[in-house]
Design an enzyme around this catalytic site. Sequence first.
Site, PDB file in Angstrom:
ATOM      1  N   LEU A 106       0.859  -1.180   0.000  1.00 27.89           N
ATOM      2  CA  LEU A 106       0.000   0.000   0.000  1.00 27.89           C
ATOM      3  C   LEU A 106       0.892   1.226   0.000  1.00 27.89           C
ATOM      4  CD1 LEU A 106      -2.770  -0.776   2.674  1.00 27.89           C
ATOM      5  CD2 LEU A 106      -2.966  -0.959   0.190  1.00 27.89           C
ATOM      6  N   ASP A 107       0.448   2.301  -0.652  1.00 29.44           N
ATOM      7  CA  ASP A 107       1.190   3.553  -0.620  1.00 29.44           C
ATOM      8  C   ASP A 107       1.323   4.042   0.820  1.00 29.44           C
ATOM      9  OD1 ASP A 107       1.153   3.477  -3.368  1.00 29.44           O
ATOM     10  OD2 ASP A 107      -0.442   4.968  -3.578  1.00 29.44           O
ATOM     11  N   VAL A 108       2.360   4.834   1.080  1.00 28.95           N
ATOM     12  CA  VAL A 108       2.539   5.449   2.394  1.00 28.95           C
ATOM     13  C   VAL A 108       1.300   6.244   2.789  1.00 28.95           C
ATOM     14  CG1 VAL A 108       3.868   7.166   3.689  1.00 28.95           C
ATOM     15  CG2 VAL A 108       5.052   5.547   2.201  1.00 28.95           C
TER      16      VAL A 108
END
Length: 315
Positions: A144-146
């Site tokens: 998942l993206d930050v």
Amino acid sequence: MSSLRSLPVPDGLAGERVDAGLSRLLGVSRTRAADLAAAGLVVLDGQPVGKSDRLVAGAWLEVDVDALDDAATAASVLGNSEPVPGMRVVYEDDDLLVVDKPVGVAAHASPGWTGPTVVGALAAAGYRLASSGPAERQGVVHRLDVGTSGLMVVAKSEHAYSALKRAFKQRTVEKIYHAVVQGHPEPTTGTIDAPIGRHPSSDYKFAVTAAGKPSVTHYEVLEMVPAASLVEVHLETGRTHQIRVHMAALRHPCVGDVTYGADPALAARLGLTRQWLHAMRLAFEHPSTGRRLEVTSEYPEDLATALAILRDTYT
């Protein structure tokens, strides 16, 4: 000859932190001992321990002596190996675990990222993950993206790592996100089939581009207010920033996603410092039992508050 050292914890070190006690027992610096623990290389009575765990008199301590010189490197590979406030393990068995990742946490260490990581936080909590794949991505089968919160599955066994990687590659894992986007997508249900690659003029961004990789996003509008829409998204592929790029390409960027063209004034009014995007459901065949496993996650506070403001403002 094996380099694994096994020794009992003497009475005089009972209650000592692992890093302090290991330093005295092996004659290494406390920093080096802490690196060993952070890298998951210290085992107490068969269980990995963190640097701040306490020693128990008579318990058996195991450490690979040959790993001492590599401990600092191993710890840096894991990133910031500290507990992450708000990150919860919502499902666990012998093969895998599912975490509910807060915003501001990367999946794993990478060049230029010095913040917390899922892998580092799990190492600090004493979890032993699958060792297959790159060292900095222990157990990681998807990311998942930050700036995106929600559910991530992480492999503990080597069998689960292989099976889950294959499942994601074959697109048999159901990945459901909720997003609040600006305006009203038309039609209200649709599929975006557009390749995604590096943005031609911004290294940190991605874009729909003919030279990109095939990317498919299915969406359905669940709720509309005058300024925005709550959308359920089913990812068929898993490209970096895929939902953000595809919704922006429709001219309906995720609320708060100023990187991809969202209105900064609306984000400020809603108190958002990131995109309104949450990985709220994962479903897949369990790699050992074959049974369908489904896990869900509630919206975190910042997203729930922003949605409530939108609803209250226009109703």
